[in-house]
Scaffold this motif. Structure first.
Motif, PDB file in Angstrom:
ATOM      1  N   TYR A  11     -33.632 -43.883 -21.561  1.00 22.52           N
ATOM      2  CA  TYR A  11     -34.662 -44.047 -20.533  1.00 22.52           C
ATOM      3  C   TYR A  11     -34.240 -45.087 -19.505  1.00 22.52           C
ATOM      4  N   HIS A  35     -31.399 -43.909 -17.287  1.00 21.42           N
ATOM      5  CA  HIS A  35     -31.906 -42.913 -16.341  1.00 21.42           C
ATOM      6  C   HIS A  35     -32.617 -43.596 -15.174  1.00 21.42           C
ATOM      7  N   VAL A  36     -33.489 -44.527 -15.511  1.00 21.25           N
ATOM      8  CA  VAL A  36     -34.274 -45.206 -14.470  1.00 21.25           C
ATOM      9  C   VAL A  36     -33.370 -46.064 -13.579  1.00 21.25           C
ATOM     10  N   VAL A  64     -39.266 -53.255 -14.144  1.00 25.19           N
ATOM     11  CA  VAL A  64     -39.659 -51.875 -14.432  1.00 25.19           C
ATOM     12  C   VAL A  64     -40.254 -51.829 -15.836  1.00 25.19           C
ATOM     13  N   PRO A  65     -41.460 -51.300 -15.984  1.00 18.61           N
ATOM     14  CA  PRO A  65     -42.053 -51.230 -17.318  1.00 18.61           C
ATOM     15  C   PRO A  65     -41.437 -50.098 -18.133  1.00 18.61           C
ATOM     16  N   GLY A  66     -41.736 -50.101 -19.401  1.00 18.23           N
ATOM     17  CA  GLY A  66     -41.283 -49.038 -20.286  1.00 18.23           C
ATOM     18  C   GLY A  66     -42.250 -48.953 -21.447  1.00 18.23           C
ATOM     19  N   PRO A  67     -41.907 -48.165 -22.458  1.00 19.49           N
ATOM     20  CA  PRO A  67     -42.811 -48.054 -23.604  1.00 19.49           C
ATOM     21  C   PRO A  67     -42.994 -49.425 -24.263  1.00 19.49           C
ATOM     22  N   THR A  78     -42.246 -49.208 -10.149  1.00 14.63           N
ATOM     23  CA  THR A  78     -42.006 -47.961 -10.871  1.00 14.63           C
ATOM     24  C   THR A  78     -40.968 -47.082 -10.186  1.00 14.63           C
TER      25      THR A  78
END
Lengths: 386, 386
Positions: A145, A148-149, A273-276, A298
């Motif tokens: 993830y 990718h980001v 950047v946030p994530g889970p 984001t």
């Protein structure tokens, strides 16, 4: 730089040699030495050091290497390795980006110094690419993830005309550089070893590609191996080079958090950047947002918006899909809601169900019919699916 | 409530009948009616309505149903369905939670009103469970991630002694209720239909379980079917009941965003859980954090901390794992860093590599040896892996 043009070739060479010597003779960030050079000039500082006539703190910083270093040899080694040396007195020096490190602007940073020189590999002009630059940093052991980001941010920032600055490490750094390259954009890698050292080894092709479209930069002399503390020292240059720093994934304690801290102290916005919340890789990002150190982002457009002069990039409202019933009057929507709960209904039933006066319901129904939301039936009215 | 105890059984019954009538005769939130009842009292308001002697806005709100509704019949229907009626004049009324809705405290909310009565199914006392309560809301079409996180929050909040308030919908709501139930905690579901209506149908067992350990609540009379606009109207009660509202997953435009908005306007903290920026389910949460409407939270402990009196739950620092070299002096760490890059090295080499004076390196090496980070070898020194 006007001064540079007026210098003789010999003076230029002497300055380059002096700076090559100074950048190598002490381990960065050599604060006493940097201050001494700023006061006395590069050539006078070299003289004083070689004659042991510098202040004690300066002599302590240079003691271990003073007898070993030769500016002339370093320039030859750099040349052989395809590196050029940038110095504050010459062209290409990103003076604006380094203003805080150089002490030109007051910042509350005890442990920084402007680099005494920079070794550079690649075509781009450092001062020019630094004009619009964003740092994109994060964990080495990134998640799929995160990579990718990071690649998306790298690509989109480059496409928006920003230089993507990072550290060429595995994980987030590499993905950010690759994203920028894939957009045909410019990207700068600051290394914690010599600019000619392919570290990490698995990124030797990536480093070549960065040099082709941007620059690989280091304050360490050619051939210097990476050391743990050099990564932290290097981070201040990434933080200084970007007008903002985006942290894509970072553990609770990480090099990326260190870069973010420095950016913050330099007065540059930190964006996270946030994530889970279930991912350890995002703990650092979330913690920066919670503490108020970082702004949550984001996508690259939000970074561009933040860095753009007011009015140039109008804020994009995050709007949801609009629904067909949006343009209806609230009363009409209430009647339509009631209608969709029934196969067919008389106006009196509808009034009761939605609690609106009968007269109002009777006024609204023909409007709903005209707009295609309701149709007349034998029993009264039926809904039309939207 | 002191007054309630002093009322005769007949007066109580009359009040209950009046409130059952009032809650049914207009579609909530019936603001004109609520204001009228607050001014005149429930029984006088019913009289005025039946005689058509109420102000025009009140008569408009009640017109469609005035002739249809009977308080007595509603109480019987509620009884048959296992519901009891809570009224502001009686016990169990969560007056503190509804203070803003009732206009007791000034808020900038044009479109709200305290419910005229509440139908309740379940054992818990509503006023009591409302004392420490947190709303946990989010998308129906939640991701597996979202449901997992909602269940964790529900569980941990319940375990910390908080009542978990939600809307019993599929997705986040259901997961939050289930989390609270699995912790043996208390949970409250506010429905957008009668408290006896199993909606959604797939949650009939869940609703029974909620009633067993908490309460299922609705301002709609027994048997009322759900309607779209009722979900939005219902949301104000979830927002009011929680001392804070946690949004776990929410699209750009969603019921959860509506609840969060209302909580915000009521002066309650809104907390949003981040997620992958690649997920549409988290767009609403990220947007709330970016706009400053919501505070980012990653786990229940952060919610508890926010709602606890200062000093009771000290902030837990998010600390990373500590490393063995953490307690070393920076110079010692630099020497150790240099050492780990070599198989074996003399002190002079180490001094050059890390740029520290030889004397300092010679002082540091025995310390490193004592601490188990370095050992003497024939060639000089070698690192010991930590």
């Amino acid at each position: 730089m006007g001064r540079w043009a007026s210098l003789s070739e010999k003076s230029r060479q002497e300055l380059l040699q002096a700076r090559a010597f100074l950048a190598a003779v002490a381990e960065p960030p050599a604060q006493a030495l940097a201050r001494f050079v700023a006061e006395r000039g590069a050539r006078a500082a070299v003289d004083a050091i070689l004659r042991k006539r510098a202040p004690a703190p300066v002599l302590a910083e240079v003691e271990a290497r003073r007898g070993e270093v030769s500016g002339e040899q370093l320039l030859r080694a750099g040349d052989a390795a395809g590196l050029r040396l940038l110095i504050p007195e010459g062209p290409e020096w990103p003076a604006e980006a380094f203003a805080e490190l150089a002490g030109a602007r007051e910042v509350d940073l005890p442990d920084v110094a402007e680099p005494l020189a920079l070794w550079v590999r690649g075509r781009a002009e450092l001062a020019e690419v630094a004009e619009q630059a964003v740092g994109v940093v994060g964990a080495r052991a990134a998640s799929g993830y995160g990579e990718h980001v990071a690649a998306e941010f790298g690509h989109d920032l480059a496409q928006a005309g920003f230089t993507v600055v990072s550290g060429a490490a595995y994980g987030i750094d590499g993905a950010a550089h690759r994203g920028a390259l894939s957009a045909g954009g410019r990207t700068v890698a600051f290394l914690a070893c010599g600019a000619d050292v392919d570290y990490p080894a698995g990124h030797s092709r990536l480093l070549r590609a960065i040099a082709d479209q941007g620059v690989v930069v280091s304050e360490y002399p050619p051939g210097t191996p990476p050391r743990k503390h050099r990564f932290l020292v290097r981070n201040r240059l990434i933080a200084a080079m970007g007008q903002a720093t985006v942290v894509v994934e970072a553990g609770a304690r990480s090099g990326a958090a260190n870069t973010a801290n420095t950016a913050d102290l330099l007065g540059r916005p930190v964006l996270a950047v946030p994530g889970p919340v279930t991912s350890q890789n995002s703990v650092g990002c979330h913690s920066m947002v919670r503490s108020g150190q970082a702004v949550l982002v984001t996508r690259a457009a939000e970074v561009v918006e933040l860095l753009s002069p007011l009015g140039v990039h109008p804020a994009e409202a995050i709007a949801g899909r609009s629904r067909a019933t949006d343009r209806l009057h609230p009363d009409a929507r209430r009647v339509y809601d009631a209608l969709t709960g029934m196969v067919s209904a008389a106006d009196v039933e509808l009034a009761r169900d939605c609690g609106l006066p009968l007269k109002r319901v009777r006024a609204v129904l023909p409007e709903l019919e005209l707009d295609g939301f309701a149709r007349r039936t034998e029993g009264g009215w039926s809904p039309v699916a939207t």
